[in-house]
Design a protein around this motif. Structure first.
Motif, PDB file in Angstrom:
ATOM      1  N   ASP A 117      13.659  -4.370  -8.713  1.00 26.50           N
ATOM      2  CA  ASP A 117      12.387  -3.765  -9.410  1.00 26.50           C
ATOM      3  C   ASP A 117      11.259  -4.742  -9.363  1.00 26.50           C
ATOM      4  O   ASP A 117       9.804  -4.501  -8.969  1.00 26.50           O
ATOM      5  CB  ASP A 117      12.535  -3.354 -10.701  1.00 26.50           C
ATOM      6  N   VAL A 118      11.452  -6.031  -9.657  1.00 26.63           N
ATOM      7  CA  VAL A 118      10.253  -7.199  -9.594  1.00 26.63           C
ATOM      8  C   VAL A 118       9.802  -7.068  -8.035  1.00 26.63           C
ATOM      9  O   VAL A 118       8.451  -6.970  -7.891  1.00 26.63           O
ATOM     10  CB  VAL A 118      10.931  -8.607  -9.998  1.00 26.63           C
ATOM     11  N   VAL A 119      10.781  -7.167  -6.981  1.00 27.72           N
ATOM     12  CA  VAL A 119      10.239  -7.019  -5.850  1.00 27.72           C
ATOM     13  C   VAL A 119       9.547  -5.817  -5.262  1.00 27.72           C
ATOM     14  O   VAL A 119       8.442  -5.871  -4.759  1.00 27.72           O
ATOM     15  CB  VAL A 119      11.352  -7.132  -4.782  1.00 27.72           C
ATOM     16  N   SER A 120       9.937  -4.773  -6.060  1.00 27.49           N
ATOM     17  CA  SER A 120       9.476  -3.337  -5.534  1.00 27.49           C
ATOM     18  C   SER A 120       8.163  -3.587  -6.283  1.00 27.49           C
ATOM     19  O   SER A 120       7.110  -2.971  -5.535  1.00 27.49           O
ATOM     20  CB  SER A 120      10.273  -2.333  -6.539  1.00 27.49           C
ATOM     21  N   ILE A 121       7.919  -3.940  -7.405  1.00 24.69           N
ATOM     22  CA  ILE A 121       6.361  -3.873  -8.283  1.00 24.69           C
ATOM     23  C   ILE A 121       5.635  -4.932  -7.388  1.00 24.69           C
ATOM     24  O   ILE A 121       4.568  -4.540  -7.095  1.00 24.69           O
ATOM     25  CB  ILE A 121       6.443  -4.082  -9.661  1.00 24.69           C
ATOM     26  N   PHE A 122       5.924  -6.156  -7.313  1.00 26.57           N
ATOM     27  CA  PHE A 122       5.128  -7.092  -6.535  1.00 26.57           C
ATOM     28  C   PHE A 122       5.080  -7.175  -5.018  1.00 26.57           C
ATOM     29  O   PHE A 122       3.731  -7.209  -4.627  1.00 26.57           O
ATOM     30  CB  PHE A 122       5.402  -8.582  -7.112  1.00 26.57           C
ATOM     31  N   LYS A 123       6.133  -6.914  -4.667  1.00 28.17           N
ATOM     32  CA  LYS A 123       5.969  -6.961  -3.000  1.00 28.17           C
ATOM     33  C   LYS A 123       5.439  -5.614  -2.232  1.00 28.17           C
ATOM     34  O   LYS A 123       4.661  -5.509  -1.353  1.00 28.17           O
ATOM     35  CB  LYS A 123       7.230  -7.345  -2.201  1.00 28.17           C
ATOM     36  N   ASP A 124       6.116  -4.492  -2.612  1.00 25.90           N
ATOM     37  CA  ASP A 124       6.065  -3.128  -2.241  1.00 25.90           C
ATOM     38  C   ASP A 124       4.994  -2.311  -2.952  1.00 25.90           C
ATOM     39  O   ASP A 124       4.609  -1.520  -2.476  1.00 25.90           O
ATOM     40  CB  ASP A 124       7.304  -2.351  -2.064  1.00 25.90           C
ATOM     41  N   ASN A 125       4.655  -2.612  -4.150  1.00 31.06           N
ATOM     42  CA  ASN A 125       3.739  -2.143  -4.917  1.00 31.06           C
ATOM     43  C   ASN A 125       4.257  -0.569  -5.492  1.00 31.06           C
ATOM     44  O   ASN A 125       3.446   0.140  -5.351  1.00 31.06           O
ATOM     45  CB  ASN A 125       2.319  -2.167  -4.555  1.00 31.06           C
ATOM     46  N   LYS A 126       5.225  -0.552  -5.655  1.00 31.79           N
ATOM     47  CA  LYS A 126       5.894   0.915  -5.693  1.00 31.79           C
ATOM     48  C   LYS A 126       6.612   0.893  -7.048  1.00 31.79           C
ATOM     49  O   LYS A 126       7.284  -0.103  -7.846  1.00 31.79           O
ATOM     50  CB  LYS A 126       7.271   1.293  -4.821  1.00 31.79           C
ATOM     51  N   ALA A 174      -1.775 -10.755   3.890  1.00 35.05           N
ATOM     52  CA  ALA A 174      -2.434  -9.339   3.526  1.00 35.05           C
ATOM     53  C   ALA A 174      -1.595  -8.391   3.452  1.00 35.05           C
ATOM     54  O   ALA A 174      -0.483  -8.065   3.788  1.00 35.05           O
ATOM     55  CB  ALA A 174      -3.364  -9.111   4.802  1.00 35.05           C
ATOM     56  N   ARG A 175      -1.953  -7.503   2.397  1.00 31.98           N
ATOM     57  CA  ARG A 175      -1.152  -5.998   1.996  1.00 31.98           C
ATOM     58  C   ARG A 175      -1.554  -4.912   2.613  1.00 31.98           C
ATOM     59  O   ARG A 175      -2.668  -4.253   2.241  1.00 31.98           O
ATOM     60  CB  ARG A 175      -0.972  -5.922   0.563  1.00 31.98           C
ATOM     61  N   GLU A 176      -0.980  -4.634   3.828  1.00 27.96           N
ATOM     62  CA  GLU A 176      -1.256  -3.718   4.835  1.00 27.96           C
ATOM     63  C   GLU A 176      -1.534  -2.430   4.127  1.00 27.96           C
ATOM     64  O   GLU A 176      -2.493  -1.558   4.446  1.00 27.96           O
ATOM     65  CB  GLU A 176      -0.589  -3.636   6.185  1.00 27.96           C
ATOM     66  N   HIS A 177      -0.536  -2.026   3.240  1.00 30.38           N
ATOM     67  CA  HIS A 177      -0.279  -0.556   2.602  1.00 30.38           C
ATOM     68  C   HIS A 177      -1.532  -0.625   1.525  1.00 30.38           C
ATOM     69  O   HIS A 177      -1.867   0.511   1.547  1.00 30.38           O
ATOM     70  CB  HIS A 177       1.196  -0.552   1.931  1.00 30.38           C
ATOM     71  N   MET A 178      -1.895  -1.713   1.152  1.00 26.43           N
ATOM     72  CA  MET A 178      -3.179  -1.461   0.194  1.00 26.43           C
ATOM     73  C   MET A 178      -4.319  -1.340   0.725  1.00 26.43           C
ATOM     74  O   MET A 178      -5.160  -0.567   0.375  1.00 26.43           O
ATOM     75  CB  MET A 178      -2.932  -2.622  -0.782  1.00 26.43           C
ATOM     76  N   VAL A 179      -4.270  -2.077   2.026  1.00 25.33           N
ATOM     77  CA  VAL A 179      -5.726  -1.992   2.759  1.00 25.33           C
ATOM     78  C   VAL A 179      -5.814  -0.403   3.366  1.00 25.33           C
ATOM     79  O   VAL A 179      -6.662   0.190   3.153  1.00 25.33           O
ATOM     80  CB  VAL A 179      -5.420  -2.956   4.139  1.00 25.33           C
ATOM     81  N   LYS A 180      -4.725   0.080   3.580  1.00 24.63           N
ATOM     82  CA  LYS A 180      -4.634   1.690   3.790  1.00 24.63           C
ATOM     83  C   LYS A 180      -5.209   2.583   3.018  1.00 24.63           C
ATOM     84  O   LYS A 180      -5.842   3.469   3.245  1.00 24.63           O
ATOM     85  CB  LYS A 180      -3.225   1.981   4.474  1.00 24.63           C
ATOM     86  N   LYS A 181      -4.752   2.090   1.888  1.00 21.55           N
ATOM     87  CA  LYS A 181      -5.259   2.994   0.452  1.00 21.55           C
ATOM     88  C   LYS A 181      -6.504   2.955   0.393  1.00 21.55           C
ATOM     89  O   LYS A 181      -6.927   3.963  -0.370  1.00 21.55           O
ATOM     90  CB  LYS A 181      -4.319   2.366  -0.646  1.00 21.55           C
ATOM     91  N   PHE A 182      -6.916   2.210   0.631  1.00 22.66           N
ATOM     92  CA  PHE A 182      -8.626   1.942   0.603  1.00 22.66           C
ATOM     93  C   PHE A 182      -9.446   2.236   2.062  1.00 22.66           C
ATOM     94  O   PHE A 182     -10.386   1.704   2.088  1.00 22.66           O
ATOM     95  CB  PHE A 182      -9.259   0.659   0.111  1.00 22.66           C
ATOM     96  N   GLY A 183      -8.821   3.161   2.890  1.00 21.50           N
ATOM     97  CA  GLY A 183      -9.459   3.551   4.238  1.00 21.50           C
ATOM     98  C   GLY A 183      -9.594   2.264   4.911  1.00 21.50           C
ATOM     99  O   GLY A 183     -10.445   2.536   5.530  1.00 21.50           O
ATOM    100  N   GLY A 184      -8.781   1.201   4.892  1.00 23.23           N
ATOM    101  CA  GLY A 184      -8.937   0.140   5.991  1.00 23.23           C
ATOM    102  C   GLY A 184      -9.835  -0.899   5.564  1.00 23.23           C
ATOM    103  O   GLY A 184      -9.911  -2.030   6.033  1.00 23.23           O
ATOM    104  N   ASP A 185     -10.406  -0.769   4.210  1.00 21.41           N
ATOM    105  CA  ASP A 185     -11.016  -1.707   3.730  1.00 21.41           C
ATOM    106  C   ASP A 185     -10.339  -2.980   3.499  1.00 21.41           C
ATOM    107  O   ASP A 185      -9.184  -2.709   2.405  1.00 21.41           O
ATOM    108  CB  ASP A 185     -11.936  -1.525   2.386  1.00 21.41           C
ATOM    109  N   GLY A 195      -5.737 -13.072  -3.209  1.00 16.27           N
ATOM    110  CA  GLY A 195      -6.128 -12.197  -2.189  1.00 16.27           C
ATOM    111  C   GLY A 195      -5.312 -11.543  -1.350  1.00 16.27           C
ATOM    112  O   GLY A 195      -5.380 -10.725  -0.375  1.00 16.27           O
ATOM    113  N   GLY A 196      -3.987 -11.404  -1.736  1.00 14.23           N
ATOM    114  CA  GLY A 196      -2.773 -11.014  -0.861  1.00 14.23           C
ATOM    115  C   GLY A 196      -1.465 -11.120  -1.525  1.00 14.23           C
ATOM    116  O   GLY A 196      -1.606 -11.400  -2.996  1.00 14.23           O
ATOM    117  N   PHE A 197      -0.610 -10.982  -0.717  1.00  6.93           N
ATOM    118  CA  PHE A 197       0.905 -11.040  -1.519  1.00  6.93           C
ATOM    119  C   PHE A 197       1.484 -12.735  -0.881  1.00  6.93           C
ATOM    120  O   PHE A 197       1.495 -13.138   0.179  1.00  6.93           O
ATOM    121  CB  PHE A 197       1.953 -10.187  -0.785  1.00  6.93           C
TER     122      PHE A 197
END
Lengths: 143, 288
Positions: free
Chosen positions: B192-201, B20-31, B120-122
């Motif tokens: 950059d690939v790691v940044s985009i896919f893993k960290d989504n930055k 699960a990508r916790e940082h993305m879950v946070k962006k959606f208010g815990g959803d 559904g995740g990383f």
């Protein structure tokens, strides 16, 4: 890359058979690329086999053998059958030769059911007539 | 160490359960559905707050276009992406919102994607597989990405439609985030690939470049040609020719499509309404 096809073939291999039969039209794809001088033909042949195993679904009877070209160059031949689908039994030959940094690949695809010794000999003769790319009289083999 | 010559494939890595990508879950208010956004570019836009969805996961089309502009995506491509997206996800190309939670499982969610953000995740193993396709160990070129797609297509048994959607995605990824590598080829750096896919930055030194329709189509064509000239591509092409079955869209077809889309009206030397300098500028995207 150059791609050639044999003449169209009739719809049925055997009109007495009731199940679906798909005609197989022979084709030849000639491809040349610069691969450098670090790898031997055997290594390149191994890589081709590895790629085919990873990519061709249901591949059967993969094998390699030496393939002598008419001009004396020692080549390699990769042979395999595609899985039988839609009533077609298709065999593919990938003949490889290495001239300095240039790898030539000849991909011949034929009907495995109707392939006999005489036809195979003719096909191999055509493949073996391939010349090195640097030859002034380089020719493209014909079937 | 493995030696690879030309565009042959490394050994594929098998599937693994995604995290699960916790940082993305946070962006959606815990959803937890926030973890399921499969598109790397949209994930970056969400994580960088360039897209701010409501509690149901909706983002407005205007905000989406604005975010695309910040990535350098030109209006024509934006229009195509938004219309295609709203049509596929909302069932209405005139919809003014796009739901991020509906991306997974929509008709845009295709087989043979690069893989790190699917299911559904990383997925670290898919990222490792993608990175293993780098020939220089530092960057992913169009050829490397093309190899990666072929491996994924084989693993998931994708069809022509899956391949085309994947090629468009990869071409866009390269055009948005790519820069010339040591060999002068446009490529995405491994970090950059790691940044985009893993960290989504966004990559640390991200700079906006013009991403036009012509460049997109041209890169899709180049990738199709690269795939056709591998041993596996020739095997597949030989079979298609032998059985007279539909053949993959190849470089010639894509070049024709590119010419049809030529912004200079297929006038390489210029003509009425466009001079040679303008034509050169318009065609610049095809060189990358």
């Amino acid at each position: 890359m150059l791609s050639l096809r044999g003449p169209a073939v009739g719809d049925l291999k055997d009109p007495r058979m009731l199940q679906k039969q798909s005609p197989v039209r022979p084709s030849l794809i000639v491809h040349r690329r610069v691969v450098g001088t670090e790898a031997s033909l055997d290594l390149l042949c191994g890589e081709v086999c590895a790629e085919l195993v990873n990519s061709v679904e249901g591949m059967q009877d993969l094998r390699t053998e030496a393939f002598p070209f008419e001009d004396g160059v020692k080549g390699s031949l990769v042979v395999f059958d595609f899985s039988v689908k839609h009533g077609a039994h298709v065999r593919q030959f990938q003949a490889l030769r290495l001239d300095g940094p240039v790898l030539t690949s000849l991909t011949l695809t034929v009907d495995a059911v109707t392939l006999n010794d005489k036809a195979k000999e003719n096909y191999f003769k055509a493949l073996a007539s391939t010349r090195a790319p640097s030859a002034t009289n380089a020719t493209i083999p014909t079937l | 160490m493995s030696i690879r010559i030309g565009n042959t494939m490394p050994r594929p890595i098998l599937n693994d359960a995604p995290q699960a990508r916790e940082h993305m879950v946070k962006k959606f208010g815990g959803d937890v559905r926030g973890s399921t956004v499969p598109c790397p570019v949209l994930s970056v836009l969400l994580n960088e707050n360039l897209l701010t969805p409501d509690k149901d996961g909706n983002v407005s089309v205007d905000q989406l276009k604005s975010a695309f502009t910040k990535l350098g995506i030109t209006p024509l491509v934006q229009h195509g992406l938004v219309k295609g997206g709203t049509s596929a996800i909302e069932g209405n190309s005139k919809s003014q919102t796009l739901n991020m939670f509906k991306l997974m499982g929509s008709s845009l969610d295709h087989k043979g994607s690069l893989g790190p953000l699917q299911d559904g995740g990383f997925n670290q193993k898919h990222l490792d597989q993608l990175l293993s396709c780098s020939k220089d160990g530092k960057t992913l070129t169009l050829e490397d990405l093309s190899t990666a797609q072929q491996m994924r297509m084989k693993q998931e048994g994708g069809g022509l439609r899956d391949r085309l959607i994947g090629q468009a995605e990869i071409a866009a990824l390269l055009l948005v985030f790519g820069k010339p590598n040591a060999d002068g080829k446009k490529a995405v750096k491994i970090e950059d690939v790691v940044s985009i896919f893993k960290d989504n930055k966004l990559p640390a030194d991200f700079a906006k470049q013009d991403v036009g329709a012509l460049g997109l189509v041209w890169n899709m064509g180049k990738m199709a040609f690269m795939q056709l000239t591998t041993a596996a591509g020739r095997a597949e092409a030989g079979l298609a020719k032998a059985l007279e079955s539909p053949q993959r869209l190849d470089a010639s077809a894509m070049k024709g499509l590119g010419a049809a889309m030529c912004p200079a009206g297929m006038r390489p030397k210029g003509g009425v309404g466009v001079n040679a300098q303008e034509v050169g500028k318009l065609h610049l995207a095809m060189q990358n």
